[in-house]
Design an enzyme around this catalytic site. Sequence first.
Site, short mmCIF file in Angstrom:
data_model
loop_
_atom_site.label_atom_id
_atom_site.label_comp_id
_atom_site.label_asym_id
_atom_site.label_seq_id
_atom_site.Cartn_x
_atom_site.Cartn_y
_atom_site.Cartn_z
N HIS A 76 1.47 -1.07 0.26
CA HIS A 76 0.17 0.37 -0.19
C HIS A 76 1.21 1.26 -0.23
O HIS A 76 0.36 2.45 -0.14
CB HIS A 76 -0.68 0.18 1.47
CG HIS A 76 -2.03 -0.80 1.13
ND1 HIS A 76 -1.84 -2.29 1.22
CD2 HIS A 76 -3.67 -0.46 0.86
CE1 HIS A 76 -2.68 -2.97 0.95
NE2 HIS A 76 -3.86 -2.14 1.07
N TYR A 119 -2.44 5.82 -0.23
CA TYR A 119 -2.76 5.78 -1.64
C TYR A 119 -2.51 7.23 -1.84
O TYR A 119 -3.59 7.86 -2.84
CB TYR A 119 -4.41 5.40 -2.02
CG TYR A 119 -4.69 4.06 -2.10
CD1 TYR A 119 -4.05 2.61 -2.34
CD2 TYR A 119 -5.75 3.26 -0.93
CE1 TYR A 119 -4.17 1.46 -2.47
CE2 TYR A 119 -6.26 2.23 -0.18
CZ TYR A 119 -5.64 1.40 -1.46
OH TYR A 119 -5.52 0.43 -0.65
N ARG A 132 -6.14 8.43 1.55
CA ARG A 132 -6.96 8.35 2.50
C ARG A 132 -6.32 8.29 3.78
O ARG A 132 -5.48 7.73 3.74
CB ARG A 132 -7.16 6.57 2.10
CG ARG A 132 -8.69 5.98 3.19
CD ARG A 132 -8.62 4.71 2.92
NE ARG A 132 -8.02 3.87 3.28
CZ ARG A 132 -7.51 2.86 2.71
NH1 ARG A 132 -8.87 1.97 2.53
NH2 ARG A 132 -6.96 2.03 3.25
#
Length: 469
Positions: free
Chosen positions: A106, A171, A187
């Site tokens: 991520h 992200y 986010r």
Amino acid sequence: MKLQIITIGLCLFLAACKSNKKDMIGDNNQTELVDYFADNGYGNAVAVVQHPAGIFHKGVTYVCYQGPLEDPYVASYNHNTKEWKGPYKAGVSEMGKDPNRKTDNHGKPSMMIDDAGYIHIMFGGHGGTKAIGENKLGNHHYGKNKHVVSKNPLDISGWEELENISPFGTYNQLIKMDNGDIYLFYRHGAHRSNWVYQKSSDNGRTFEDPVSFLKHKRRTDMAAVDSWYPWLSRGNGYDIIVAFDYHICRDNKNAQDPRGHIPERHNLYYMVFDTKSGQWRNVKNEPLEMPLTKEMADEKALVKQIPNDWTFQGITDVDPNGNPHVAVLVGPDVGENRSGPKRIQLFRWDGQAWLQGSTNNLPKGDADIELKSATEVSLYLESQIKKSVGEISRWDSFDGGNTFSKGPVFLSRKHSGFVISSLIDNPHPDARIIVGEKVSGTDFRKMYVLGDNGPIQRLKSEANVLQKK
């Protein structure tokens, strides 16, 4: 005595031949070209969502990707001199260092070049940890969102870290406007978190506090939380355009679905952020109240209701008239923790309604979109052909997305799987997209930059980064 001299001479001759052959092989290795520019991509080294991962600026394409230990790496290619530089490690992620933990993926890097020429990389976050502190806009998970900047303009060899963005981000998506303002969207935590942006008006040296634009909240009709996955890009003028889908973030124990928390997403939405006025609006130019809730998104921003199949990775672009095309991957719910294979669905706004294009002839796989005019649409697609060949290709439409035909194939490999980036910002024709090819039996990937003429090649001795360690 003469026989001994002859024998010694023959041995010396054979040794010399062997040595010369070795030298020749070595010379070949120094001149052999390969299609990849580095072999140290790691895990899902690039993705469409973390973007841009590449920028073309003043004759040079700069690219970033996730390398060993989930750290960010940066390379560059000069289109005039045909010279590659790097990859250089730009920072150190707090993820990827625990051998007992799976690769998180991520915290892949995204990049931006400010108006002074300094290169910025954002990376390393998956919601942050409780040790960092309280997350007032969401929940925690892992890692720490970081920001590094090049020590010198347009120089990828040296980096320094700046403590000026939220550590809870994941992200990262970066957009620079014509006036030099930089917007960082992300986010603010793990799944149960708001999506926010931070704005910088001083070339990324400081950022304003996070501002929420998509709201997470507890549902009252089931054991779940509203969650979102947006993808943002430059529109026309001062606009930033947004395609997004909805993640129903179920509790692990819930009465609705025995699978618990699964990556289930539905529907497709679209909205616009006017950065000059600060106003968010829908495609009909109606204002939207921020942060947007699920109820308001369904009423004002819905492109297509997709209640049963699962969605993934919205993308969008606008034509010169400001009419958007919005696409998303869609696959069936097969009763497992993942959906069935997803194929892209495309929708365009004709000024009055959303019209769906015909994409059934496209292979299944991830993609990015490019509009050249109101009728010319291209999809850059990663796919598996006949289950044995990985392929990166372009599919073109000349009727606004009603039909597509296959264009050039940029890369094709047997028994290979690929991950792709979004399109490189302001791309040179020879460098449009970044691709990672899985190396069988390892977590590493060979990294490619692909353009209209296929891969940009590099000396094998330079591209084999892992052998130099």
